[in-house]
Scaffold this motif. Structure first.
Motif, PDB file in Angstrom:
ATOM      1  N   VAL A 163      40.313  61.817  93.932  1.00 37.80           N
ATOM      2  CA  VAL A 163      40.861  63.149  93.693  1.00 37.80           C
ATOM      3  C   VAL A 163      42.326  63.153  94.110  1.00 37.80           C
ATOM      4  O   VAL A 163      42.670  62.730  95.219  1.00 37.80           O
ATOM      5  CB  VAL A 163      40.076  64.227  94.470  1.00 37.80           C
ATOM      6  N   TYR A 164      43.158  63.630  93.203  1.00 39.87           N
ATOM      7  CA  TYR A 164      44.587  63.746  93.492  1.00 39.87           C
ATOM      8  C   TYR A 164      44.816  65.092  94.165  1.00 39.87           C
ATOM      9  O   TYR A 164      44.482  66.139  93.618  1.00 39.87           O
ATOM     10  CB  TYR A 164      45.399  63.654  92.196  1.00 39.87           C
ATOM     11  N   ARG A 165      45.416  65.066  95.370  1.00 38.37           N
ATOM     12  CA  ARG A 165      45.533  66.296  96.136  1.00 38.37           C
ATOM     13  C   ARG A 165      46.963  66.654  96.513  1.00 38.37           C
ATOM     14  O   ARG A 165      47.200  67.667  97.172  1.00 38.37           O
ATOM     15  CB  ARG A 165      44.687  66.212  97.404  1.00 38.37           C
ATOM     16  N   ASN A 166      47.946  65.839  96.127  1.00 41.96           N
ATOM     17  CA  ASN A 166      49.330  66.155  96.503  1.00 41.96           C
ATOM     18  C   ASN A 166      49.808  67.441  95.846  1.00 41.96           C
ATOM     19  O   ASN A 166      50.515  68.244  96.448  1.00 41.96           O
ATOM     20  CB  ASN A 166      50.264  65.003  96.116  1.00 41.96           C
ATOM     21  N   ASP A 167      49.462  67.616  94.593  1.00 38.79           N
ATOM     22  CA  ASP A 167      49.806  68.808  93.830  1.00 38.79           C
ATOM     23  C   ASP A 167      48.669  69.087  92.860  1.00 38.79           C
ATOM     24  O   ASP A 167      47.753  68.292  92.721  1.00 38.79           O
ATOM     25  CB  ASP A 167      51.117  68.609  93.040  1.00 38.79           C
ATOM     26  N   LYS A 168      48.737  70.210  92.180  1.00 40.75           N
ATOM     27  CA  LYS A 168      47.728  70.519  91.185  1.00 40.75           C
ATOM     28  C   LYS A 168      47.759  69.451  90.097  1.00 40.75           C
ATOM     29  O   LYS A 168      48.796  69.171  89.517  1.00 40.75           O
ATOM     30  CB  LYS A 168      47.965  71.898  90.573  1.00 40.75           C
ATOM     31  N   PHE A 169      46.599  68.865  89.836  1.00 39.89           N
ATOM     32  CA  PHE A 169      46.483  67.770  88.873  1.00 39.89           C
ATOM     33  C   PHE A 169      45.709  68.282  87.668  1.00 39.89           C
ATOM     34  O   PHE A 169      44.547  68.645  87.765  1.00 39.89           O
ATOM     35  CB  PHE A 169      45.750  66.585  89.523  1.00 39.89           C
TER      36      PHE A 169
END
Length: 282
Positions: free
Chosen positions: A124-130
Protein backbone atom coordinates in the motif's frame (compact mmCIF):
# COMPACT_ATOMS: atom_id res chain seq x y z
CA UNK A 1 -5.62 -9.24 -30.21
CA UNK A 2 -8.66 -7.68 -31.91
CA UNK A 3 -8.27 -4.52 -33.96
CA UNK A 4 -10.54 -1.52 -34.01
CA UNK A 5 -11.38 0.47 -37.13
CA UNK A 6 -8.95 3.19 -35.97
CA UNK A 7 -6.06 0.79 -36.50
CA UNK A 8 -6.94 0.47 -40.16
CA UNK A 9 -6.48 4.20 -40.67
CA UNK A 10 -3.13 4.30 -38.94
CA UNK A 11 -4.08 5.45 -35.41
CA UNK A 12 -1.57 4.58 -32.68
CA UNK A 13 -4.17 4.85 -29.92
CA UNK A 14 -5.43 1.45 -28.77
CA UNK A 15 -8.39 1.68 -26.38
CA UNK A 16 -9.65 -1.08 -24.07
CA UNK A 17 -12.95 -0.09 -22.45
CA UNK A 18 -14.88 -3.31 -21.60
CA UNK A 19 -17.52 -2.37 -24.17
CA UNK A 20 -17.46 -5.83 -25.81
CA UNK A 21 -15.96 -9.25 -25.18
CA UNK A 22 -12.99 -8.40 -27.39
CA UNK A 23 -12.33 -5.18 -25.48
CA UNK A 24 -12.32 -6.32 -21.87
CA UNK A 25 -9.28 -5.50 -19.76
CA UNK A 26 -9.44 -8.97 -18.19
CA UNK A 27 -8.98 -10.58 -21.61
CA UNK A 28 -5.76 -8.68 -22.20
CA UNK A 29 -4.41 -9.56 -18.77
CA UNK A 30 -5.44 -13.18 -19.35
CA UNK A 31 -3.48 -13.36 -22.62
CA UNK A 32 -0.48 -11.52 -21.21
CA UNK A 33 -0.13 -14.11 -18.43
CA UNK A 34 1.02 -16.59 -21.09
CA UNK A 35 3.92 -14.45 -22.30
CA UNK A 36 4.97 -12.55 -19.16
CA UNK A 37 7.41 -13.47 -16.43
CA UNK A 38 5.99 -10.77 -14.14
CA UNK A 39 3.01 -8.42 -13.99
CA UNK A 40 2.90 -5.23 -11.94
CA UNK A 41 -0.53 -3.89 -11.01
CA UNK A 42 -1.40 -0.44 -9.70
CA UNK A 43 -4.96 -0.08 -8.44
CA UNK A 44 -7.14 1.84 -6.05
CA UNK A 45 -9.10 -1.26 -5.06
CA UNK A 46 -8.40 -4.99 -5.11
CA UNK A 47 -11.02 -7.75 -5.14
CA UNK A 48 -10.51 -11.51 -5.21
CA UNK A 49 -12.71 -11.89 -8.29
CA UNK A 50 -10.15 -10.09 -10.42
CA UNK A 51 -7.59 -12.89 -9.95
CA UNK A 52 -10.19 -15.67 -10.10
CA UNK A 53 -11.38 -14.24 -13.42
CA UNK A 54 -7.99 -15.14 -14.88
CA UNK A 55 -8.63 -18.83 -14.23
CA UNK A 56 -5.33 -20.67 -13.89
CA UNK A 57 -3.49 -18.41 -16.31
CA UNK A 58 -2.11 -16.17 -13.56
CA UNK A 59 -0.18 -19.17 -12.21
CA UNK A 60 1.98 -19.12 -15.36
CA UNK A 61 3.46 -15.80 -14.24
CA UNK A 62 6.50 -15.98 -11.96
CA UNK A 63 5.63 -12.85 -10.00
CA UNK A 64 2.60 -10.61 -9.51
CA UNK A 65 2.91 -7.37 -7.57
CA UNK A 66 -0.18 -5.42 -6.51
CA UNK A 67 0.30 -1.81 -5.43
CA UNK A 68 -2.79 -0.33 -3.83
CA UNK A 69 -3.94 3.04 -2.65
CA UNK A 70 -5.73 3.43 0.67
CA UNK A 71 -8.07 6.13 -0.67
CA UNK A 72 -6.56 9.01 1.30
CA UNK A 73 -3.16 9.82 2.75
CA UNK A 74 -2.54 7.80 5.90
CA UNK A 75 0.42 9.53 7.45
CA UNK A 76 -0.04 8.36 11.06
CA UNK A 77 0.27 4.72 12.03
CA UNK A 78 -3.18 4.70 13.62
CA UNK A 79 -4.81 6.15 10.52
CA UNK A 80 -2.86 3.78 8.29
CA UNK A 81 -4.02 0.75 10.29
CA UNK A 82 -7.58 2.00 9.96
CA UNK A 83 -7.06 2.17 6.19
CA UNK A 84 -5.76 -1.40 6.20
CA UNK A 85 -8.91 -2.57 7.96
CA UNK A 86 -10.96 -0.89 5.24
CA UNK A 87 -8.95 -2.71 2.56
CA UNK A 88 -9.32 -6.04 4.39
CA UNK A 89 -13.05 -5.51 4.90
CA UNK A 90 -13.56 -4.76 1.20
CA UNK A 91 -11.57 -7.86 0.24
CA UNK A 92 -13.55 -9.94 2.74
CA UNK A 93 -16.80 -8.67 1.27
CA UNK A 94 -15.66 -9.53 -2.24
CA UNK A 95 -14.98 -13.12 -1.12
CA UNK A 96 -18.45 -13.35 0.43
CA UNK A 97 -19.91 -12.22 -2.90
CA UNK A 98 -17.79 -14.78 -4.72
CA UNK A 99 -19.32 -17.55 -2.57
CA UNK A 100 -22.71 -16.87 -4.14
CA UNK A 101 -21.51 -18.22 -7.49
CA UNK A 102 -18.46 -20.23 -6.40
CA UNK A 103 -19.68 -22.11 -3.33
CA UNK A 104 -16.44 -23.96 -2.65
CA UNK A 105 -14.23 -20.96 -3.54
CA UNK A 106 -12.39 -22.98 -6.19
CA UNK A 107 -9.13 -21.25 -7.02
CA UNK A 108 -8.82 -19.32 -3.75
CA UNK A 109 -6.47 -21.80 -1.97
CA UNK A 110 -3.99 -21.36 -4.86
CA UNK A 111 -4.06 -17.59 -4.28
CA UNK A 112 -3.42 -18.13 -0.57
CA UNK A 113 -0.43 -20.35 -1.37
CA UNK A 114 0.90 -17.77 -3.83
CA UNK A 115 0.77 -15.01 -1.21
CA UNK A 116 2.47 -17.26 1.34
CA UNK A 117 5.28 -18.06 -1.09
CA UNK A 118 5.58 -14.38 -2.16
CA UNK A 119 4.63 -15.21 -5.73
CA UNK A 120 1.96 -12.57 -5.15
CA UNK A 121 3.01 -9.53 -3.14
CA UNK A 122 0.79 -6.67 -1.99
CA UNK A 123 1.82 -3.21 -0.87
CA UNK A 124 0.00 0.00 0.00
CA UNK A 125 1.33 3.39 -1.01
CA UNK A 126 0.81 5.79 1.89
CA UNK A 127 2.97 8.86 1.19
CA UNK A 128 0.14 10.56 -0.68
CA UNK A 129 -3.23 9.64 -2.11
CA UNK A 130 -2.58 6.91 -4.67
CA UNK A 131 -5.17 6.74 -7.43
CA UNK A 132 -3.25 5.11 -10.30
CA UNK A 133 -4.54 2.21 -12.41
CA UNK A 134 -2.03 0.39 -14.56
CA UNK A 135 -1.16 -3.17 -15.64
CA UNK A 136 2.48 -3.45 -16.66
CA UNK A 137 4.04 -6.66 -17.92
CA UNK A 138 7.63 -7.85 -18.05
CA UNK A 139 7.96 -9.95 -21.18
CA UNK A 140 9.29 -13.47 -20.86
CA UNK A 141 10.89 -13.24 -24.30
CA UNK A 142 12.65 -10.19 -25.76
CA UNK A 143 11.23 -10.92 -29.18
CA UNK A 144 7.71 -10.48 -27.77
CA UNK A 145 8.51 -7.60 -25.44
CA UNK A 146 6.38 -6.02 -22.73
CA UNK A 147 2.99 -4.33 -22.79
CA UNK A 148 0.85 -2.24 -20.49
CA UNK A 149 -2.67 -0.95 -19.96
CA UNK A 150 -3.00 2.46 -18.34
CA UNK A 151 -6.37 3.98 -17.58
CA UNK A 152 -9.27 3.78 -15.15
CA UNK A 153 -9.83 0.07 -14.43
CA UNK A 154 -9.38 -0.98 -10.82
CA UNK A 155 -8.23 -4.54 -10.21
CA UNK A 156 -11.76 -5.71 -9.48
CA UNK A 157 -14.04 -7.94 -11.52
CA UNK A 158 -16.37 -5.07 -12.50
CA UNK A 159 -13.42 -2.84 -13.30
CA UNK A 160 -11.89 -5.49 -15.53
CA UNK A 161 -15.04 -6.75 -17.23
CA UNK A 162 -18.22 -4.72 -16.71
CA UNK A 163 -17.74 -1.00 -16.14
CA UNK A 164 -17.19 1.21 -19.16
CA UNK A 165 -13.59 2.19 -18.55
CA UNK A 166 -10.96 4.02 -20.55
CA UNK A 167 -7.66 2.16 -20.78
CA UNK A 168 -4.95 2.67 -23.37
CA UNK A 169 -2.60 -0.10 -24.44
CA UNK A 170 1.07 0.81 -24.53
CA UNK A 171 3.83 -1.20 -26.18
CA UNK A 172 7.49 -0.77 -27.03
CA UNK A 173 9.96 1.57 -25.36
CA UNK A 174 7.36 3.57 -23.33
CA UNK A 175 6.65 0.45 -21.27
CA UNK A 176 10.14 0.66 -19.79
CA UNK A 177 9.30 4.14 -18.51
CA UNK A 178 6.18 2.75 -16.85
CA UNK A 179 8.22 -0.06 -15.29
CA UNK A 180 10.59 2.51 -13.77
CA UNK A 181 7.68 4.58 -12.46
CA UNK A 182 6.17 1.50 -10.83
CA UNK A 183 9.47 0.46 -9.26
CA UNK A 184 9.91 3.88 -7.65
CA UNK A 185 6.48 3.80 -6.02
CA UNK A 186 6.78 0.13 -5.08
CA UNK A 187 9.95 0.85 -3.12
CA UNK A 188 8.19 3.65 -1.22
CA UNK A 189 5.14 1.49 -0.35
CA UNK A 190 4.51 -0.66 2.72
CA UNK A 191 4.19 -4.43 2.53
CA UNK A 192 0.69 -5.60 3.51
CA UNK A 193 0.85 -9.14 2.13
CA UNK A 194 0.32 -10.61 5.61
CA UNK A 195 -2.78 -8.48 6.14
CA UNK A 196 -4.20 -9.54 2.78
CA UNK A 197 -3.35 -13.18 3.54
CA UNK A 198 -5.22 -13.09 6.85
CA UNK A 199 -8.30 -11.61 5.18
CA UNK A 200 -8.39 -14.42 2.60
CA UNK A 201 -7.07 -17.30 4.70
CA UNK A 202 -10.02 -17.58 7.07
CA UNK A 203 -12.28 -18.39 4.11
CA UNK A 204 -10.14 -21.40 3.15
CA UNK A 205 -9.65 -22.86 6.63
CA UNK A 206 -10.52 -26.57 6.74
CA UNK A 207 -13.01 -27.51 9.45
CA UNK A 208 -13.58 -31.02 10.82
CA UNK A 209 -17.08 -32.52 10.38
CA UNK A 210 -17.53 -32.34 14.16
CA UNK A 211 -16.73 -28.60 14.14
CA UNK A 212 -19.34 -28.02 11.45
CA UNK A 213 -21.91 -30.16 13.29
CA UNK A 214 -21.49 -28.38 16.63
CA UNK A 215 -21.51 -24.97 14.95
CA UNK A 216 -24.71 -25.91 13.13
CA UNK A 217 -26.32 -26.98 16.40
CA UNK A 218 -25.28 -23.73 18.03
CA UNK A 219 -26.81 -21.70 15.23
CA UNK A 220 -29.97 -23.80 15.18
CA UNK A 221 -30.63 -23.54 18.90
CA UNK A 222 -29.44 -19.94 19.30
CA UNK A 223 -33.02 -18.75 18.88
CA UNK A 224 -34.61 -21.64 20.80
CA UNK A 225 -32.89 -21.42 24.17
CA UNK A 226 -35.17 -20.79 27.14
CA UNK A 227 -34.32 -17.92 29.41
CA UNK A 228 -34.30 -18.52 33.14
CA UNK A 229 -37.68 -16.81 33.46
CA UNK A 230 -39.18 -18.89 30.63
CA UNK A 231 -37.90 -22.08 32.26
CA UNK A 232 -39.41 -21.12 35.60
CA UNK A 233 -42.78 -20.33 34.09
CA UNK A 234 -43.02 -23.06 31.44
CA UNK A 235 -40.88 -26.03 32.50
CA UNK A 236 -40.27 -26.04 36.24
CA UNK A 237 -42.72 -28.11 38.29
CA UNK A 238 -41.74 -26.53 41.60
CA UNK A 239 -41.58 -22.81 40.84
CA UNK A 240 -45.30 -22.35 40.04
CA UNK A 241 -46.34 -23.73 43.47
CA UNK A 242 -43.90 -21.65 45.53
CA UNK A 243 -45.21 -18.87 47.71
CA UNK A 244 -43.97 -15.35 46.99
CA UNK A 245 -41.48 -15.32 49.90
CA UNK A 246 -40.13 -18.66 48.65
CA UNK A 247 -39.72 -17.27 45.12
CA UNK A 248 -37.90 -14.26 46.56
CA UNK A 249 -35.53 -16.56 48.43
CA UNK A 250 -35.02 -18.65 45.33
CA UNK A 251 -34.20 -15.51 43.30
CA UNK A 252 -31.64 -14.38 45.88
CA UNK A 253 -30.14 -17.87 45.91
CA UNK A 254 -29.70 -17.88 42.12
CA UNK A 255 -28.02 -14.43 42.12
CA UNK A 256 -25.48 -15.56 44.70
CA UNK A 257 -24.90 -18.85 42.89
CA UNK A 258 -24.16 -16.98 39.64
CA UNK A 259 -21.82 -14.57 41.38
CA UNK A 260 -19.87 -16.97 43.59
CA UNK A 261 -20.27 -20.29 41.79
CA UNK A 262 -22.56 -21.77 44.47
CA UNK A 263 -24.75 -20.87 47.42
CA UNK A 264 -26.56 -22.33 50.44
CA UNK A 265 -30.20 -21.97 51.36
CA UNK A 266 -30.29 -21.75 55.17
CA UNK A 267 -33.67 -20.37 56.18
CA UNK A 268 -35.78 -20.80 59.27
CA UNK A 269 -36.41 -24.01 61.20
CA UNK A 270 -38.47 -26.51 59.31
CA UNK A 271 -37.35 -25.43 55.83
CA UNK A 272 -34.30 -27.68 55.78
CA UNK A 273 -30.77 -26.97 54.47
CA UNK A 274 -30.07 -27.43 50.79
CA UNK A 275 -26.92 -26.94 48.75
CA UNK A 276 -27.27 -25.35 45.31
CA UNK A 277 -23.99 -25.70 43.28
CA UNK A 278 -25.17 -23.33 40.53
CA UNK A 279 -28.22 -22.54 38.42
CA UNK A 280 -29.10 -26.18 38.04
CA UNK A 281 -32.56 -27.50 38.93
CA UNK A 282 -32.98 -25.93 42.37
Amino acid sequence: MPKRESYRVGSELFIVDNSADDWKALRYLHDWCQISKAIDIATGYFEIGAILGLGQEWQKVDKIRILMGDEVSKRTRKAFESGLRTIADRLDQSIEQEKEKNHFLAGVPAIVDAIRSRKIECRVYRNDKFHAKAYITHGRMDVVGSSALVGSSNFTHPGMTQNIELNVQITGTPVAVLQEWYEEHWEEAEDVSINILKAIERHTHLYLPFDIYTRSLQQYFSGHEETATEWEQNTSRIYPVLAKYQRDGYGSLIKRANKYGGSFLCDGVGLGNHACPAMSSC
